[in-house]
Design a protein around this motif. Sequence first.
Motif, short mmCIF file in Angstrom:
data_model
loop_
_atom_site.label_atom_id
_atom_site.label_comp_id
_atom_site.label_asym_id
_atom_site.label_seq_id
_atom_site.Cartn_x
_atom_site.Cartn_y
_atom_site.Cartn_z
N MET A 10 50.94 53.77 27.94
CA MET A 10 50.36 53.95 29.14
C MET A 10 48.81 54.27 29.45
SD MET A 10 52.35 52.05 31.19
CE MET A 10 51.93 52.52 32.75
N GLY A 50 45.38 54.18 28.54
CA GLY A 50 44.67 53.09 28.30
C GLY A 50 42.98 53.70 27.71
N ARG A 51 42.82 54.84 27.63
CA ARG A 51 41.60 55.28 27.18
C ARG A 51 41.09 54.36 25.94
NH1 ARG A 51 42.47 61.44 28.67
NH2 ARG A 51 44.53 61.03 28.16
N PHE A 104 41.23 51.73 24.95
CA PHE A 104 40.46 50.44 25.14
C PHE A 104 39.17 50.78 25.34
CE2 PHE A 104 45.14 49.64 26.07
CZ PHE A 104 45.26 48.22 25.74
N SER A 105 38.79 51.75 26.14
CA SER A 105 37.20 51.82 26.29
C SER A 105 36.71 52.63 25.08
CB SER A 105 37.13 52.84 27.43
OG SER A 105 37.45 52.26 28.99
N ARG A 148 35.88 49.83 22.61
CA ARG A 148 34.75 49.00 22.99
C ARG A 148 33.34 49.90 22.70
NH1 ARG A 148 34.74 45.19 28.21
NH2 ARG A 148 33.17 43.92 27.50
N TYR A 157 44.64 42.30 24.39
CA TYR A 157 43.53 42.92 24.92
C TYR A 157 42.93 44.06 23.93
CZ TYR A 157 45.25 41.36 29.44
OH TYR A 157 45.46 40.73 30.72
N ARG A 190 40.45 42.27 21.90
CA ARG A 190 39.29 42.03 22.52
C ARG A 190 38.49 43.21 22.71
NH1 ARG A 190 38.25 38.87 27.41
NH2 ARG A 190 36.48 38.09 25.93
N CYS A 191 38.90 44.22 22.42
CA CYS A 191 38.04 45.44 22.60
C CYS A 191 37.50 46.03 21.47
CB CYS A 191 38.82 46.52 23.28
SG CYS A 191 39.17 46.22 25.09
N GLN A 207 36.15 37.15 31.04
CA GLN A 207 35.05 38.35 30.83
C GLN A 207 34.69 38.23 29.45
OE1 GLN A 207 38.17 39.05 30.37
NE2 GLN A 207 38.95 39.20 32.37
N ASN A 228 48.94 49.49 36.95
CA ASN A 228 47.79 50.63 36.89
C ASN A 228 46.61 49.57 36.47
OD1 ASN A 228 49.66 52.43 37.74
ND2 ASN A 228 49.72 53.61 35.64
N SER A 238 37.96 40.55 37.18
CA SER A 238 38.97 41.59 36.77
C SER A 238 40.31 40.97 36.25
CB SER A 238 39.42 42.34 38.33
OG SER A 238 39.97 40.99 39.08
N PHE A 253 43.05 39.65 33.93
CA PHE A 253 43.23 39.79 32.21
C PHE A 253 42.17 40.69 31.69
CE2 PHE A 253 44.52 35.74 33.83
CZ PHE A 253 46.01 35.85 33.94
N HIS A 254 41.55 41.57 32.58
CA HIS A 254 40.41 42.20 31.86
C HIS A 254 41.00 43.19 30.80
CE1 HIS A 254 36.78 44.61 31.16
NE2 HIS A 254 36.23 44.17 32.12
N PRO A 255 40.48 42.88 29.59
CA PRO A 255 41.19 43.61 28.43
C PRO A 255 41.09 45.04 28.42
CG PRO A 255 39.16 42.73 27.71
CD PRO A 255 39.29 42.16 29.18
N GLU A 256 39.85 45.84 29.03
CA GLU A 256 39.73 47.19 28.90
C GLU A 256 40.38 48.02 30.02
OE1 GLU A 256 35.45 47.88 28.91
OE2 GLU A 256 35.76 50.06 28.89
N PHE A 257 40.75 47.29 31.15
CA PHE A 257 41.00 48.01 32.52
C PHE A 257 42.51 47.69 32.82
CE2 PHE A 257 36.31 47.63 33.10
CZ PHE A 257 36.22 48.75 32.24
N PHE A 275 45.36 49.45 31.52
CA PHE A 275 46.06 50.32 31.48
C PHE A 275 45.36 51.67 32.09
CE2 PHE A 275 48.01 47.32 28.66
CZ PHE A 275 49.45 47.63 29.07
N ARG A 288 34.77 51.98 34.06
CA ARG A 288 34.85 52.86 32.50
C ARG A 288 34.79 54.25 32.73
NH1 ARG A 288 31.11 50.33 28.02
NH2 ARG A 288 32.43 48.95 27.96
N ASN A 342 38.16 55.12 33.81
CA ASN A 342 39.18 54.73 32.73
C ASN A 342 39.17 56.09 31.81
OD1 ASN A 342 41.40 53.39 31.44
ND2 ASN A 342 39.98 52.69 29.91
#
Lengths: 167, 554
Positions: free
Chosen positions: A85, A87-88, A90-91, A94, A119, A122-123, A152, B121, B153, B155-159, B161, B235, B238
């Motif tokens: 859970m 998700g940091r 991912f950022s 990227r 996902y 993709r990152c 996106q 989330n 927004s 299926f945004h891969p970064e956001f 979770f 970001r 997140n």
Amino acid sequence: MQKLVKDGVIIENQWHIMPKPEADQSAEVPAGPTIVPLGVWLEQQDALQQRDDIGVWLDSDELAEQIGAQANKLPLIAVNFPGFMDGRAFSIARLLRERFGFTGELRAIGDFMRDQLCYLSRCGVNAFQFASDDVDLEQAKKSLDDFTEFYQAGVDQPLPLFRRRTA
Amino acid sequence: MYIYDEYDHAILKQRVAQFRDQTERYLEGSLSEQQFLPLRLQNGLYVQRLAPMLRINVPYGMLNTTQLRRLARIARDYDKGYCHVSTRQNIQYNWPALEQVPDILHELAEVEMHGTQSSGNCIRNITSDQFAGIAPDEIVDPRPYCEIIRQWSSFHPEFAFLPRKFKIAISGSESDRAAIAVHDIGLQLVKNDAGEIGFKVLVGGGLGRTPVIGSVIREFLPEAHILTYLEAILRVYNLHGRRDNKYKARIKILVRAMKPEVFAEEVEKEWAHLKDAPSTLRAEDITRAKGFFTEPAYEALDDSAAQTQLDNEKADNIAFSKWLERNVRAHRVPGYAAVTLSLKPTGIAPGDITDTQLETIAELADQYSFSEVRTTHEQNIVLADVKKSELFALWQAAKSAGFATPNIGTLTDIICCPGGDFCSLANAKSIPIAEAIQRQFSDLDYVYDLGELDLNISGCMNACGHHHVGHIGVLGVDKKGEEFYQVMLGGNAGNNASLAKVLGPAFDAEQMPAVVQNVVNVYLENRTEEELFIDTYNRIGISPFKERVYAKAS
Ligand code: HEM
Ligand code: SF4
């Protein structure tokens, strides 16, 4: 030897992940390809830079900036999931790719799950080492293609759909 | 209205297939309960007290009649024949079977609908003004921007979770009907002195157990930059939002801990890297989005003739004139009006609607309003483009179908969450309280005379019923296993957003109608000619209410 998914293919893992040393433990980096914790790498950077078989792993509360411009001197950077859970990563992934131009292997480690593969890729993550040996990698890697079209921009596709639609 | 092209259809089809596979893996045991949880939530599926609940997105509240009829069919085939309009303009089913959810999502995808990111989330459905595109006070139609942000927004891969759920609302008019100040991000469309379009950006508003009014972090963001700027905010959140405690994980806590000015600086720093990236909107991208929200084929009508006819009909029929006054609003285009169908007759859970009622509304919309409707965050349904000359006919049809209760914006137009009857998190029931209050105020003339008065009820501090921003708010609390109700006064969701203050110790369910009556009496005794409840409250403060209510109670 444990296996992992890299660039969509199942391969043998060559790297040992060094855990974070306890406060009173010595942080001696073993011989052989080793992914060291960020803290160890920051402390021993001078010595470790002599080796070409050192990668670094970032925990989820650490930042891509802490490696920053040094990223491309490393063959491998890993992003850790303390839990799926969180998700940091991912950022962080990227930023390593898009801000710091990292081109080496970017590996997900820890407690992520199969359904995050699309996902993550993709990152910019291109290697996936599951914490558990029970994961059926043949099945799991199917999730890389859960989606083949995206709205996106991402590391894989710098143009958002609206730019490609009207082109 | 936005129409899917082959890209949208392809993406949604892959989503349905993905969730079908995930559901199968869960049912056969290869996907754990814990891992399935965020996946099902991001497809709209909650598990609550009696059955799963499936939340379907209605992007910024717009529905066509094909979609309405499909929702009706799903209510009939997969549920107990009804569904619920939520306080975020969405549709909820209360009794679907888990095994059938992939089929429901498939049926929805055929009519360009889904439950994607309606829970969990992640970035939720974008909400807006139910009168977008037709309101006389509109500065810029928000819907094209809602759609651009919806696509970004989704299926945004970064956001996917985030530390916690994330809600964005957009208002394009002078009077804020989208409650932007109590959203994680609130966007107000504005024009600068040069006539250029941009956004005023608020962050960190929210209700829940820590209600906060959002802070402005940018007075004017040119429209071209909206996506990269949102990306910067998300970001920062997140990476830095708290993940150790789910009650401190919303962006409002981060903004407060950092101070809004510092948060704004962090966003600007991040944005400096993202600005002018390919996600920047070009003029043609905005034009394309606007192309989906063109005017329907309005006729050139003689407004004064229509008005004269209405005045005559009004004079002959008091009930009709009351309905006009409460449920009908002005329209930008001469000869047209916007009608709100009330889903709040006494005795029905606020926002509940049956399959046949949905079909009746679809018929009314086909006949009177270009085959489109809008859902509202007050849990009603709007027919946005009705000819004034047809209002009387529509009123009669709506009346016989039970949608013409002339209570829009009044005390009995209660916003109410599902509460203890349906929700596993509830401290207390909320629907029976709404009903008891509606019965107490069954005299329509009386309610009508009270004027605008928002009464909002939540069954626990999660605040699904928006009790903090009700002029009168009611919160269910649990005291040693018994249900009690805390009353608060002075909240406001619109332009001068404010949070309600607690009146005093809680009441039991039987006391509630009398307590509300006492509050109303204090207003009636103190109001001046032109004052609404909230104005009187703001002038005289909470003490007179407190004295009255507790004098009687003790
Ligand atoms: C019955 C099952 C439901 C459950 C288990 C549930 C659960 C929750 C929870 C836990 C929160 C708090 C989140 C937070 O503050 O971080 C919340 C907030 C919210 N819920 Fe629900 N809810 C349910 C039904 C509904 C319904 C039917 C509506 C609409 C009528 C609704 C609308 C909202 C809204 C608008 C909020 C946001 C408050 C805010 O801005 O913080 N919920 N819900
Ligand atoms: S406010 Fe509480 S009781 Fe009401 S729906 Fe939300 S979580 Fe359930």
